[in-house]
Design a protein around this motif. Structure first.
Motif, PDB file in Angstrom:
ATOM      1  N   GLY A 206      43.907  32.431  41.112  1.00  0.00           N
ATOM      2  CA  GLY A 206      42.667  33.283  41.423  1.00  0.00           C
ATOM      3  C   GLY A 206      41.293  32.716  40.905  1.00  0.00           C
TER       4      GLY A 206
ATOM      5  N   PHE B 156      40.111  36.159  44.880  1.00  0.00           N
ATOM      6  CA  PHE B 156      41.194  36.854  45.190  1.00  0.00           C
ATOM      7  C   PHE B 156      41.810  37.399  43.514  1.00  0.00           C
ATOM      8  CE2 PHE B 156      41.227  33.292  48.135  1.00  0.00           C
ATOM      9  CZ  PHE B 156      41.198  34.025  49.043  1.00  0.00           C
ATOM     10  N   SER B 157      42.196  38.543  43.610  1.00  0.00           N
ATOM     11  CA  SER B 157      42.868  38.954  42.343  1.00  0.00           C
ATOM     12  C   SER B 157      44.267  38.304  42.480  1.00  0.00           C
ATOM     13  CB  SER B 157      43.118  40.480  42.606  1.00  0.00           C
ATOM     14  OG  SER B 157      43.974  40.864  43.453  1.00  0.00           O
TER      15      SER B 157
ATOM     16  N   CYS C 272      46.750  40.372  44.537  1.00  0.00           N
ATOM     17  CA  CYS C 272      46.206  39.818  46.169  1.00  0.00           C
ATOM     18  C   CYS C 272      47.134  38.509  46.563  1.00  0.00           C
ATOM     19  CB  CYS C 272      44.827  39.627  46.303  1.00  0.00           C
ATOM     20  SG  CYS C 272      44.427  38.986  48.044  1.00  0.00           S
TER      21      CYS C 272
END
Length: 71
Positions: free
Chosen positions: A55, A66-67, A70
């Motif tokens: 990420g 993005f995490s 995710c």
């Protein structure tokens, strides 16, 4: 860290067009190209980095924010 350009052409030369044509990439929001998506997806298993690092790399390369959940 290997780049996507260093990977052998396993999917074929025209894989980006095929990804879009077959609907693998349907909705372009943050990730703009199939090559960016493949690079992010392979970064974790090929380099043994955490999803948090993936990420962070995506954010640093301006591919997306993005995490780890995710990804």
């Amino acid at each position: 860290m290997p780049s996507i350009d260093q990977l052998p052409p396993l999917p074929g030369k025209d894989y980006e067009r095929k990804c879009i044509e077959l609907g693998i990439i349907r909705c372009v929001r943050e990730i703009k190209t199939p090559a960016d998506l493949m690079m992010l997806r392979l970064l974790h298993p090929l380099n043994g980095v955490s999803l948090v690092v993936v990420g962070t790399v995506a954010f640093a390369l301006k591919i997306g924010n993005f995490s780890d959940a995710c990804l």
